[in-house]
Each structure stands twice: as structure tokens, then as C-alpha cells.
Design a protein around this motif. Structure first.
Motif, short mmCIF file in Angstrom:
data_model
loop_
_atom_site.label_atom_id
_atom_site.label_comp_id
_atom_site.label_asym_id
_atom_site.label_seq_id
_atom_site.Cartn_x
_atom_site.Cartn_y
_atom_site.Cartn_z
N MET A 1 -15.05 20.37 -26.57
CA MET A 1 -16.18 19.52 -26.19
C MET A 1 -16.03 18.17 -26.87
O MET A 1 -15.77 18.09 -28.06
CB MET A 1 -17.49 20.21 -26.58
N ASP A 2 -16.19 17.14 -26.11
CA ASP A 2 -16.09 15.77 -26.62
C ASP A 2 -17.37 15.43 -27.36
O ASP A 2 -18.46 15.49 -26.78
CB ASP A 2 -15.89 14.84 -25.41
N GLY A 3 -17.29 15.08 -28.62
CA GLY A 3 -18.47 14.82 -29.44
C GLY A 3 -19.00 13.40 -29.34
O GLY A 3 -19.96 13.05 -30.02
N GLU A 25 -17.87 15.20 -15.94
CA GLU A 25 -17.94 16.61 -16.34
C GLU A 25 -19.29 16.96 -16.96
O GLU A 25 -19.82 18.05 -16.74
CB GLU A 25 -16.81 16.95 -17.32
N ARG A 26 -19.86 16.05 -17.72
CA ARG A 26 -21.14 16.32 -18.38
C ARG A 26 -22.29 16.40 -17.38
O ARG A 26 -23.23 17.16 -17.57
CB ARG A 26 -21.47 15.22 -19.40
N TYR A 27 -22.26 15.59 -16.34
CA TYR A 27 -23.46 15.42 -15.52
C TYR A 27 -23.32 15.80 -14.05
O TYR A 27 -24.32 15.79 -13.32
CB TYR A 27 -23.97 13.98 -15.62
N PHE A 28 -22.12 16.14 -13.60
CA PHE A 28 -21.96 16.44 -12.18
C PHE A 28 -22.92 17.53 -11.73
O PHE A 28 -23.60 17.38 -10.70
CB PHE A 28 -20.52 16.84 -11.85
N GLY A 29 -23.00 18.63 -12.44
CA GLY A 29 -23.85 19.75 -12.03
C GLY A 29 -25.31 19.37 -11.90
O GLY A 29 -25.98 19.74 -10.92
N GLN A 30 -25.82 18.62 -12.85
CA GLN A 30 -27.23 18.21 -12.82
C GLN A 30 -27.50 17.29 -11.64
O GLN A 30 -28.50 17.45 -10.92
CB GLN A 30 -27.61 17.49 -14.11
#
Length: 185
Positions: A1-3, A25-30
């Protein structure tokens, strides 16, 4: 995980574009879930991709001090969804209804009753949503469907938080009144 914070990632993406993949990657799903709940799954892939294309193209405008890109991305999503809905209305002269994901089989009588009530209310809720002003509807849906906080809605729409609170309160009151009126008819 990128901090790294989103601001740090976006700043790094200015020099090396591949860093933007972290934001994706962090926000695509939301973002995908928000778009799909607003317009259905058939166009959600394309419109979600458009959100990230616009964000990538405008990443230089992102405030590097920001800890999160979430409201910024939801702002793009809200605008893209609004544009899509306007195009749909022009073509079909019909409001595009949100499609809820299938929650699976009901396991209790109460769940069956709740789903039946929700199914019966869906047309009334859609008519009530359609009767809101565009600003009230977008604010309300970012809060209710996008599950953004008041502060995140304010950031996404570039409006004061007091305006968000006012619009949501007005939308709730109108929705309650209109749904009650539709039930009486």
C-alpha cells in the motif's frame, strides 16, 4: 500500500504520469459505484473511465496540499453524470432512473416487506427527485448515493458547506412532502 497522501501522489504524477495509477486504484471502486447507482451499470464503465481521464488531464489543477482526491473526483463524476443525463433526456425525453445493485435473496419476511415497499415507492422517489432543482438533486445525490460528507459535497461542487446543508435540508423536505402526496393519490 502506498503511504503517500493523494496530494503527494498527484504532485509526483506531474513529473511521472504513471503515479496517477495510485489515484485510480484508490478510488475507482467508489466512483464506479456512485456512477452505476446514478445511471445504471450499462454506461458506468465508460463514464467512470471518463472521470479518470478528465482528472488525469487536469491533475495540474489539483491542490497539492489536499489530503484526499475523493471530493475532487466526485466533482468530475457529478458533472459527467449530469451531462450524460441531459443527453439521455434529449434523446429519449425520459428521465434515466438509477438502478440499484441486486442485494441478493431476502432471508426474512421483514426484508421481503422492505423490498416490496421500496419497489412500490421507486417511481414516486424518482418523480420526487426529478422535481428537485438540478442543484438540490446533485447535492442530495452526492450525499445520499455517493455517501460523501457535507464537507466533501461542498468540495466536489465548489460551494460553501452552509449551502450544502441548506440544499440537503430543502431536498429532504421536498422529497418527504412529494412522496407523501404521491402515496395519497
Amino acid at each position: 500500500m502506498d503511504g503517500r497522501t493523494d496530494g503527494e501522489v498527484m504532485a509526483a504524477s506531474q513529473g511521472e504520469a504513471q503515479h496517477f495509477a495510485v489515484i485510480y486504484e484508490r478510488y475507482f471502486g467508489q466512483i464506479y459505484r456512485y456512477v452505476a447507482r446514478r445511471i445504471g451499470t450499462s454506461a458506468a464503465d465508460d463514464l467512470t473511465a471518463e472521470v479518470f481521464l478528465r482528472a488525469f488531464a487536469r491533475r495540474a489543477r489539483f491542490e497539492p496540499a489536499a489530503m484526499t482526491a475523493r471530493p475532487w473526483l466526485y466533482g468530475f463524476a457529478a458533472n459527467i453524470v449530469a451531462d450524460h443525463l441531459r443527453q439521455q433526456r434529449r434523446r429519449s425525453r425520459a428521465y434515466v432512473h438509477a438502478i440499484e445493485p441486486d442485494p441478493g435473496p431476502a432471508t426474512t419476511t421483514a426484508e421481503v416487506d422492505d423490498r416490496f415497499d421500496a419497489t412500490l415507492l421507486a417511481p414516486q422517489v424518482n418523480r420526487a427527485l426529478d422535481s428537485l432543482s438540478a442543484a438540490e438533486r446533485e447535492t442530495f445525490l452526492l450525499f445520499a448515493v455517493g455517501e460523501l460528507s457535507y464537507a466533501e459535497v461542498a468540495a466536489a461542487l465548489h460551494i460553501p458547506i452552509g449551502t450544502v446543508r441548506s440544499r440537503i435540508a430543502k431536498a429532504r423536505a421536498k422529497m418527504r412532502e412529494l412522496i407523501h402526496a404521491y402515496r395519497q393519490t
